[in-house]
Design an enzyme around this catalytic site. Structure first.
Site, PDB file in Angstrom:
ATOM      1  N   ALA A   4      88.061 110.011 108.340  1.00 11.27           N
ATOM      2  CA  ALA A   4      87.078 110.489 107.515  1.00 11.27           C
ATOM      3  C   ALA A   4      85.835 109.401 107.588  1.00 11.27           C
ATOM      4  CB  ALA A   4      86.902 110.873 106.169  1.00 11.27           C
ATOM      5  N   GLY A   7      91.839 109.883 106.563  1.00  6.06           N
ATOM      6  CA  GLY A   7      92.095 111.252 106.809  1.00  6.06           C
ATOM      7  C   GLY A   7      92.995 111.373 108.079  1.00  6.06           C
ATOM      8  N   GLU A  23      96.156 111.439 106.675  1.00  4.80           N
ATOM      9  CA  GLU A  23      95.577 112.891 105.452  1.00  4.80           C
ATOM     10  C   GLU A  23      96.808 114.275 106.647  1.00  4.80           C
ATOM     11  OE1 GLU A  23      92.996 111.720 103.464  1.00  4.80           O
ATOM     12  OE2 GLU A  23      94.028 111.777 101.366  1.00  4.80           O
ATOM     13  N   GLU A  39      91.569 103.866 101.691  1.00  7.15           N
ATOM     14  CA  GLU A  39      90.711 103.949 101.023  1.00  7.15           C
ATOM     15  C   GLU A  39      90.593 103.256  99.812  1.00  7.15           C
ATOM     16  OE1 GLU A  39      92.334 106.109 102.103  1.00  7.15           O
ATOM     17  OE2 GLU A  39      91.922 107.970 103.014  1.00  7.15           O
TER      18      GLU A  39
END
Ligand code: NAD
Length: 705
Positions: A62, A103, A106, A126
């Protein structure tokens, strides 16, 4: 510029992420990736999609700068994108190279197939920002690699090489060759095995069933393992809950739990502090008047003057980074002793298995000793770490001026002396800079880069680059007594020692501050570093600041030669060969005697007061340092304290913490202290007063870069 470039190779659409430096999943990239997928869906000639990356990295995750900003939620958000990929009607293959984090992983797990380069690093970091993977990572990873491995990866945040995961469902293929080409070929093969119009379901991680008979015992064990840190770090417990849900509950329920936990953690003070610290480190390397394209000086060889406590550790940093280092001493005996300590350090790392025999040979082989300046004349960087005495520094820098080659960077490791004076011992002050390492110099992350009045910009820029090269966090400081870190520390120690006069004991102060989150309380730290070092500094302060009142207790401890662990006694007692600090009856007696001598009736000091006095003395001095321009930004001071002084990262650093308490509240408490014993330190820094009057915090000063 395209953030996600779209091309086709026969029946395969290839979407290449292109958002340097790490392909962070910011809004623009998300939009273009979604548009590319829609185009591939609409094109009947396309049967499969490969998502790959330009550059060194598949995807760093992210875009953390979007955290808390409207862009983070703007469509398509990461969850939308992941749903789009997973529900895509045609097979999607991810080609993973370099690093695939957060992310990014993911997203890759939502693809139907994954092909990875053997050395690619895959991870979910994270937790290091006080979060959990919030886009399905806690639900898909356990299905793809098994709950144990998944929990390990999620709790540690440490990436794992693809080759170590090749036996799992996470990776369909692991290749040594070009991963984009391998993924293309894989996509073509997948296509071949699917008849035209094939309605067979695509492989989705969410559909994998987990069988894990030992779930209860495993999760109990995991909860026990993280319990000691759980109070200050709430994220690991949530990670465990989420992975447990992946095992015990249907996918949709697990995702719901993950989302709720993510939102809760995102708002937690701990995550806010950890994210602040993360950005603070990045900001610290940006110096407003030293642009990113400032030319750098090549550093291929290093010399260190002085092989004492600091010199040896400093030399190790450069050898660890593969640079040859020559260490200069005044006598063979001092040289042998210093290099012996270095070798001993490497030997113990080797014994612990944290160094291979080859690395041991390589690193020890890079460090050489000498007694002659002729042997260091060609070094690109020379760092002085001799006695903290201006006359000794003068001799060394005059020698360096005479002997060092033109363009060499001449650095001093001084903790307290005036760097401008040191620079002026040479005829080339522009080449002189402070490189202030912290003990143990081969371990502590912080490097204060002390910029003299004449230090050249390229010398500053080269020093910042060097810090990264030796895996330190460089923070630029201006010249003053103690620079950023030790100047604040002096104010803090003085307060803690004055508290002994009025009623506290060292062990109570240490306990209160350790409970707050400091790695070690000030008296234990002092016993570790050597109480004689602070004594030496205090004696100078007594002369330079004759009006400032200090507690006499530390001097009495030092007069008894209780210098700390190295003499077997200090603020605490120690058993031979044991670092365990035992409260000392003798120290208690001295403390009580001193209160009596001062005519003070000892009072109960609460832990809360200890923390307030400790923190507010740091904050007040920090505000002065900021105002004087010694630190460029409030967040630099936070970095110094977290990276160099064991300040708890989950509190974000002293000035971040100040904002969480509220500056008007701090001032109110300080006014109370100013009515008590030795009030002079509680004169508020003008900047602190001004910000409080305007009801602002340090954060409102912005992140100058
Ligand atoms: P130290 O006494 O352990 O080592 C100093 C070494 O320098 C000795 O081995 C000595 O023989 C050598 N030396 C003295 N004069 C010399 C000369 N003219 N030429 C070559 N070598 C000479 O001291 P230290 O603790 O390593 O401190 C060194 C410097 O680092 C000081 O400026 C100190 O303020 C600074 N510093 C120390 C610490 C710490 O925690 N010890 C932390 C940060 C910075």
């Amino acid at each position: 510029m395209a953030f996600a470039d779209y091309t086709s190779r026969g029946a395969v659409a290839v979407i290449t992420l292109d958002n340097p430096p790490v392909n962070a999943l910011g809004l623009k990239l998300r939009r273009e990736l979604a548009a590319g997928l829609e185009r591939a869906a609409a094109d009947t000639a396309i049967g499969a999609v490969v998502i790959t990356a330009g550059g060194q990295t598949f995807c760093g995750g992210a875009d953390v700068s979007e955290f808390g900003a409207p862009e983070m939620h703007a469509a398509p958000n990461l969850a939308d994108l992941i749903a789009l990929v997973e529900n895509f009607p045609k097979p999607v293959v991810a080609a993973l190279n370099g690093t695939t984090l957060g992310g990014g992983l993911e997203l890759a797990m939502a693809c139907h197939h994954r092909v990875a380069a053997a050395g690619a690093q895959l991870g979910l970091p994270e937790v290091k920002l006080g979060l959990l993977p919030g886009a399905g990572g806690t639900q898909r990873l356990p299905r793809l690699v098994g709950p144990e491995r998944a929990l390990n990866m999620i709790l540690s945040g440490t990436p794992v090489a693809a080759r170590e995961l090749k036996d799992t469902a996470l990776l369909d293929r692991v290749v040594e060759s070009d991963v984009a080409a391998a993924a293309l070929e894989y996509a073509q093969r997948t296509l071949g095995s699917r008849a035209p119009g094939d309605a067979a379901p695509l492989k989705k991680a969410r559909d994998i069933e987990i069988r894990f008979p030992n779930a209860e015992a495993f999760f109990d064990f995991a909860r026990g393992a993280i319990a000691p840190l759980a109070k200050n770090y709430p994220a690991p417990a949530k990670c465990i809950d989420a992975v447990e849900a992946a095992v015990l509950k249907p996918f949709a329920e697990g995702i719901k739990l993950e989302r709720a936990a993510f939102v809760e953690l995102l708002m937690s003070p701990e995550s806010k502090a950890l994210r602040h610290a993360f950005f603070a480190v990045r900001a610290a390397s940006k110096i407003p008047d030293v642009p990113a394209d400032t030319p750098l000086r090549a550093i291929k060889s290093v010399a260190v003057i002085g092989a004492g406590t600091m010199g040896g550790g400093i030399a190790m940093n450069f050898a660890n980074a593969g640079l040859p280092v020559t260490v200069l001493e005044t006598s063979q005996a001092a040289l042998d002793k210093g290099l012996g300590v270095v070798k001993g350090n490497y030997e113990s790392t080797l014994k612990k298995g944290r160094l291979t025999p080859q690395q041991f040979e390589q690193r020890t082989g890079l460090i050489k000793g000498t007694l002659s300046y002729d042997d260091i004349a060609q070094a690109d960087l020379i760092i002085e770490a001799v006695f903290e005495d201006l006359n000794v520094k003068r001799q060394v820098f005059e020698m360096l001026d005479a002997k060092a080659k033109k363009g060499a960077i001449l650095a001093s490791n001084t903790s307290t002396l005036d760097l401008n004076k040191i620079a002026n011992f040479t005829t080339r002050p522009a080449d002189v800079i402070g490189l202030h390492f912290f003990s143990p110099a081969n371990v502590t992350k912080l490097l204060e880069i002390v910029r003299g009045a004449a230090s050249a910009k390229e010398v500053v820029a080269t020093s910042l680059g060097l810090a990264k090269q030796i895996k330190k966090i460089g923070v630029v400081a201006g010249v003053c007594d103690g620079f950023i870190g030790n100047r604040m520390l002096n104010a803090f120690f003085r307060q803690m020692e004055l508290l002994l006069d009025v009623g506290a004991l060292p062990q109570q102060i240490d306990r209160a501050l350790e409970k707050f989150g400091f790695a070690m309380g000030p008296f234990r730290v002092s016993d570790l570093a050597g109480n004689d070092i602070a004594w030496y500094i205090r004696k100078r302060l007594y002369v330079e600041y004759p009006d400032r009142v200090f507690s006499k207790i530390p001097d009495r401890i030092c007069e008894l030669k209780r210098f700390g662990q190295k003499t077997g006694a200090g603020w605490y007692d120690y058993k031979p060969g044991d670092r365990n600090a035992i409260p000392s009856d003798l120290v208690t007696k001295i403390v009580l005697e001193e209160s009596a001598r001062l005519g003070l009736e000892r009072r109960k000091v609460s832990d809360e007061e200890i923390v307030e006095r400790a923190l507010y003395s740091l904050i007040n001095e920090g505000a002065r340092i900021l105002e004087e321009g010694i630190a460029l930004r409030a967040s630099d001071i936070d970095v110094v304290y977290i990276a160099g002084y064991g300040f708890p990262d989950f509190r974000g650093g002293p000035l971040f913490y100040a904002d969480t308490v509220g500056l008007p509240n701090i001032l109110r408490t300080m006014r109370g202290f100013a009515r008590g014993y030795q009030p002079d330190a509680w004169e508020p820094a003008p900047l602190l007063q001004k910000l409080a009057d305007e009801n602002r915090g340090f954060a409102s000063l912005g992140n100058r870069s």
